[in-house]
Design a protein around this motif. Structure first.
Motif, short mmCIF file in Angstrom:
data_model
loop_
_atom_site.label_atom_id
_atom_site.label_comp_id
_atom_site.label_asym_id
_atom_site.label_seq_id
_atom_site.Cartn_x
_atom_site.Cartn_y
_atom_site.Cartn_z
N LEU A 26 0.80 -1.02 -0.06
CA LEU A 26 0.01 0.11 0.00
C LEU A 26 0.88 1.16 -0.08
O LEU A 26 0.40 2.44 -0.45
N GLY A 27 2.06 1.04 0.54
CA GLY A 27 2.72 2.10 0.43
C GLY A 27 4.13 2.06 1.50
O GLY A 27 4.18 0.88 2.03
N LEU A 28 5.06 3.01 1.59
CA LEU A 28 6.21 2.93 2.47
C LEU A 28 5.97 4.23 3.51
O LEU A 28 5.73 5.52 3.04
N PHE A 29 6.73 4.09 4.58
CA PHE A 29 6.91 5.28 5.50
C PHE A 29 8.20 5.19 6.04
O PHE A 29 8.57 4.22 6.58
N ALA A 30 8.62 6.32 6.21
CA ALA A 30 10.05 6.53 7.12
C ALA A 30 9.68 6.85 8.59
O ALA A 30 8.90 7.43 9.19
N TYR A 31 10.56 6.23 9.58
CA TYR A 31 10.13 6.49 10.94
C TYR A 31 11.63 6.19 11.72
O TYR A 31 12.39 5.40 11.15
N ALA A 32 11.78 6.77 12.93
CA ALA A 32 12.87 6.41 13.80
C ALA A 32 12.81 5.31 14.69
O ALA A 32 12.04 5.62 15.28
N VAL A 47 3.68 -1.26 3.74
CA VAL A 47 2.62 -1.54 4.69
C VAL A 47 1.87 -2.48 3.52
O VAL A 47 1.75 -2.06 2.51
N TYR A 48 1.55 -3.56 4.21
CA TYR A 48 0.65 -4.41 3.39
C TYR A 48 -0.76 -4.85 4.08
O TYR A 48 -0.79 -4.80 5.33
N PRO A 49 -1.84 -4.80 3.18
CA PRO A 49 -3.04 -4.97 3.84
C PRO A 49 -3.30 -6.55 4.51
O PRO A 49 -2.71 -7.48 3.89
N MET A 70 -10.52 1.20 15.54
CA MET A 70 -11.25 2.72 15.15
C MET A 70 -11.36 2.91 13.79
O MET A 70 -10.73 2.06 13.00
N SER A 71 -11.89 3.79 13.52
CA SER A 71 -12.04 4.24 11.99
C SER A 71 -10.75 4.38 11.43
O SER A 71 -9.75 4.94 12.14
N PRO A 72 -10.74 4.54 10.18
CA PRO A 72 -9.27 4.75 9.52
C PRO A 72 -9.14 6.21 9.82
O PRO A 72 -7.78 6.72 9.88
N LYS A 73 -9.93 6.97 9.62
CA LYS A 73 -9.78 8.52 9.82
C LYS A 73 -9.32 8.78 11.29
O LYS A 73 -8.41 9.53 11.18
N LYS A 74 -9.86 8.24 12.12
CA LYS A 74 -9.19 8.41 13.59
C LYS A 74 -7.91 7.67 13.62
O LYS A 74 -7.01 8.42 14.32
N GLU A 83 3.54 9.86 6.53
CA GLU A 83 3.42 9.01 5.29
C GLU A 83 2.41 7.94 5.59
O GLU A 83 1.28 7.58 5.12
N LEU A 84 2.53 7.34 6.84
CA LEU A 84 1.64 6.30 7.49
C LEU A 84 0.28 6.79 7.64
O LEU A 84 -0.62 6.16 7.19
N SER A 85 0.01 7.86 7.95
CA SER A 85 -1.20 8.86 8.15
C SER A 85 -2.10 8.78 6.61
O SER A 85 -3.12 8.39 6.69
N ARG A 86 -1.28 8.95 5.56
CA ARG A 86 -1.80 9.11 4.35
C ARG A 86 -2.05 7.90 3.81
O ARG A 86 -3.41 7.66 3.37
#
Length: 97
Positions: A26-32, A47-49, A70-74, A83-86
């Motif tokens: 679904l996408g990539l995100f960076a973090y520490a 990120v994989y579903p 919780m909902s995806p929006k929350k 990036e993960l939020s998106r």
């Protein structure tokens, strides 16, 4: 293991998820990633579903985590990585069928 299989393993360890992973990133995100209070390493996560079939009462990281639906929006509002939020906000499970 494939990246999708690793995602399913992480879902089991962190939340007790039994299900099936989809082989679609679904996408990539960076973090520490914190190793100690003063040491962190830069990481990139894919990120994989995962289609959840059931949830276990006991799982490896139960004592370290609180499972909460919780909902995806929350959920998108509660994560700190933009990036993960998106990815969470834009995810539509109907597109995977």
């Amino acid at each position: 293991m494939t990246p999708a299989e690793c995602a399913l393993k992480e879902a089991w360890e962190e939340a007790g998820v039994h299900g099936k992973s989809q082989n679609f990133c679904l996408g990539l995100f960076a973090y520490a990633k914190l190793v100690t209070k003063k040491v962190s390493y830069p990481c990139v996560a894919m990120v994989y579903p995962v289609k959840v079939k059931s949830l276990a009462k006991d799982y490896p990281e139960k004592a370290q985590r609180q499972r909460l639906w919780m909902s995806p929006k929350k959920a998108a509002q509660r994560v700190s990585e933009p990036e993960l939020s998106r990815i969470i906000r834009d995810f539509d499970p109907k597109l995977l069928r």
